[in-house]
Design an enzyme around this catalytic site. Structure first.
Site, short mmCIF file in Angstrom:
data_model
loop_
_atom_site.label_atom_id
_atom_site.label_comp_id
_atom_site.label_asym_id
_atom_site.label_seq_id
_atom_site.Cartn_x
_atom_site.Cartn_y
_atom_site.Cartn_z
N ASP A 45 0.83 -1.20 0.00
CA ASP A 45 0.00 0.00 0.00
C ASP A 45 0.87 1.26 0.00
OD1 ASP A 45 -2.88 1.13 0.64
OD2 ASP A 45 -1.47 2.22 1.94
N TYR A 51 3.27 9.46 0.13
CA TYR A 51 4.25 8.76 0.98
C TYR A 51 5.67 8.93 0.42
CZ TYR A 51 0.06 6.30 2.67
OH TYR A 51 -1.18 5.98 3.17
N LYS A 90 -2.40 5.99 -4.43
CA LYS A 90 -3.51 6.89 -4.11
C LYS A 90 -3.29 8.26 -4.73
CE LYS A 90 -3.71 4.62 0.41
NZ LYS A 90 -2.30 4.42 0.81
N HIS A 124 -7.20 9.47 -2.19
CA HIS A 124 -6.62 9.37 -0.84
C HIS A 124 -7.54 9.96 0.25
CE1 HIS A 124 -2.40 9.11 1.18
NE2 HIS A 124 -3.35 8.80 2.03
N1 LIG Z 1 -5.51 6.12 3.55
C1 LIG Z 1 -5.04 6.84 4.54
O1 LIG Z 1 -5.46 7.98 4.78
C2 LIG Z 1 -3.98 6.26 5.43
C3 LIG Z 1 -3.65 6.89 6.64
C4 LIG Z 1 -2.67 6.30 7.45
C5 LIG Z 1 -2.03 5.13 7.02
N2 LIG Z 1 -2.36 4.55 5.82
C6 LIG Z 1 -1.73 3.28 5.36
O2 LIG Z 1 -1.96 2.32 6.37
C7 LIG Z 1 -0.72 1.73 6.75
C8 LIG Z 1 -0.76 1.28 8.20
O3 LIG Z 1 -1.10 2.33 9.04
P1 LIG Z 1 -0.07 2.91 10.12
O4 LIG Z 1 1.30 2.72 9.64
O5 LIG Z 1 -0.55 4.27 10.46
O6 LIG Z 1 -0.38 2.04 11.42
P2 LIG Z 1 -0.17 0.51 11.86
O7 LIG Z 1 0.25 -0.32 10.72
O8 LIG Z 1 -1.41 0.14 12.59
O9 LIG Z 1 0.96 0.62 12.95
C9 LIG Z 1 2.30 0.77 12.61
C10 LIG Z 1 3.08 0.86 13.90
O10 LIG Z 1 2.87 -0.31 14.69
C11 LIG Z 1 4.10 -0.97 14.94
N3 LIG Z 1 3.82 -2.41 14.83
C12 LIG Z 1 3.58 -3.10 13.70
N4 LIG Z 1 3.34 -4.39 13.98
C13 LIG Z 1 3.44 -4.52 15.32
C14 LIG Z 1 3.29 -5.63 16.21
N5 LIG Z 1 2.99 -6.85 15.78
N6 LIG Z 1 3.48 -5.40 17.52
C15 LIG Z 1 3.78 -4.16 17.99
N7 LIG Z 1 3.92 -3.08 17.20
C16 LIG Z 1 3.73 -3.26 15.86
C17 LIG Z 1 5.07 -0.46 13.92
O11 LIG Z 1 6.37 -0.41 14.44
P3 LIG Z 1 7.61 -1.21 13.74
O12 LIG Z 1 7.73 -0.66 12.34
O13 LIG Z 1 8.78 -0.84 14.61
O14 LIG Z 1 7.25 -2.65 13.79
C18 LIG Z 1 4.57 0.96 13.66
O15 LIG Z 1 5.07 1.84 14.64
C19 LIG Z 1 0.31 2.85 6.47
O16 LIG Z 1 1.61 2.36 6.43
C20 LIG Z 1 -0.22 3.34 5.15
O17 LIG Z 1 0.17 2.46 4.10
C21 LIG Z 1 -3.34 5.10 5.03
#
Ligand SMILES: NC(=O)c1ccc[n+]([C@@H]2O[C@H](COP(=O)([O-])OP(=O)(O)OC[C@H]3O[C@@H](n4cnc5c(N)ncnc54)[C@H](OP(=O)(O)O)[C@@H]3O)[C@@H](O)[C@H]2O)c1
Length: 278
Positions: free
Chosen positions: A45, A50, A75, A108
């Protein structure tokens, strides 16, 4: 690791868990992406905003996995919502990725104050007809915005990617998606600031099933029918986050996790009715 697929309303398939790529960039980002592909992620994704489409394309080539076995999402940002801008934006994404089609392309954010997301949607419909994009969808769309683009074009998004985690279970919007035939995709699936890992329904379930708290949260998504895209830079957590198909949460466990609320009472990070993402 075999990951089950979801079939979308256009007949295309996506794996039940994908890989979030923000903010993975430059060489360390590329290495984390290669690791994710090697571990078994088959949905990546990315987004113009990004600034890592180049790294995603490079990681796919470096992994040696055939391009057609990997699904790539990008996006369209708010500043590209005009029809011609959305078309040009998509060509820019393909150029940076080094690919000749996207598997899924999303708007997005709706940016209602700009008021041009309908044009971006018409561009996506045409891009799909031209074969440059296989599936089209949106992100952060409310029920009203979804109804509007469907009424204007007769085309229903395959996916709506929204904030969804145990502190914000999005029951109403998921019911709207169910009614319209839209797949729910979850961003920040773990629930950041703070994470819900310490909450009893999550921590106790992890102990009962002999898994990590992160695995409980991702299993909760799978059982909701939500396509989660967790990001991790750590190969160990990347592996854990895919390994959630060997246990099942009970109905009571699911309900307890869905009922969590943030300690400060805040429900979500950003309101799509007012948030501006350019
Ligand atoms: N469409 C939108 O508006 C939008 C907005 C925000 C995000 N996104 C997309 O959604 C994706 C995911 O969202 P996100 O990055 O905000 O949040 P997330 O994936 O829920 O959380 C990422 C965080 O959690 C940690 N983590 C991952 N797996 C873990 C586990 N098993 N145990 C403990 N900690 C863990 C990671 O640290 P480490 O890297 O150190 O493991 C990182 O700090 C983004 O990367 C992006 O592609 C889209």
């Amino acid at each position: 690791m075999t990951i089950p697929d979801y079939t979308l309303n256009d007949g295309n398939q996506l794996p039940a868990i994908g890989f979030g790529t923000y903010p993975l960039r430059e060489e360390t980002g590329t290495q984390a992406l290669v690791s994710a592909i090697e571990i078994g992620y088959r949905l990546l994704d990315t987004a113009v905003n990004y600034q890592n489409e180049k790294e995603v394309g490079e990681a796919i080539r470096r992994s040696g996995v055939p391009r057609e076995e990997i699904r790539v999402t990008s996006k369209i940002p708010g500043r590209h919502h005009g029809y011609d801008d959305a078309i040009a934006s998509t060509h820019g994404s393909l150029d940076r990725l080094g690919l000749d089609y996207l598997d899924l392309h999303l708007i997005h954010w709706p940016n209602p104050s700009v008021g041009r997301f309908g044009e971006a949607w018409r561009a996506l419909v045409d891009l799909r007809e031209q074969g440059l994009v296989r599936s089209i969808g949106v992100s952060n769309f409310t029920e009203g915005f979804l109804e509007r683009i469907i009424a204007e074009t007769g085309v229903t998004p395959a996916v709506n990617q929204v904030e969804l985690h145990p502190y914000f279970a999005q029951q109403e919007l998921r019911a709207v998606h169910e009614r319209l035939g839209i797949r729910t995709e979850a961003w920040s699936p773990m629930g950041k600031n703070p994470t819900p890992f310490h909450e009893a329904p999550v921590a106790d379930a992890a102990e009962r099933h002999g898994v990590t708290v992160g695995q409980v949260v991702l299993r909760w998504h799978v059982q909701l029918g939500s396509l989660a895209i967790p990001k991790s830079g750590s190969p160990e957590r990347q592996r854990q986050n895919l390994d959630v198909f060997g246990f099942e949460l009970t109905d009571d466990e699911m309900a307890a996790i869905s009922g969590l609320t943030r300690p400060d009472g805040r429900r979500f990070d950003a309101d799509p009715e007012t948030y501006e993402e350019m």
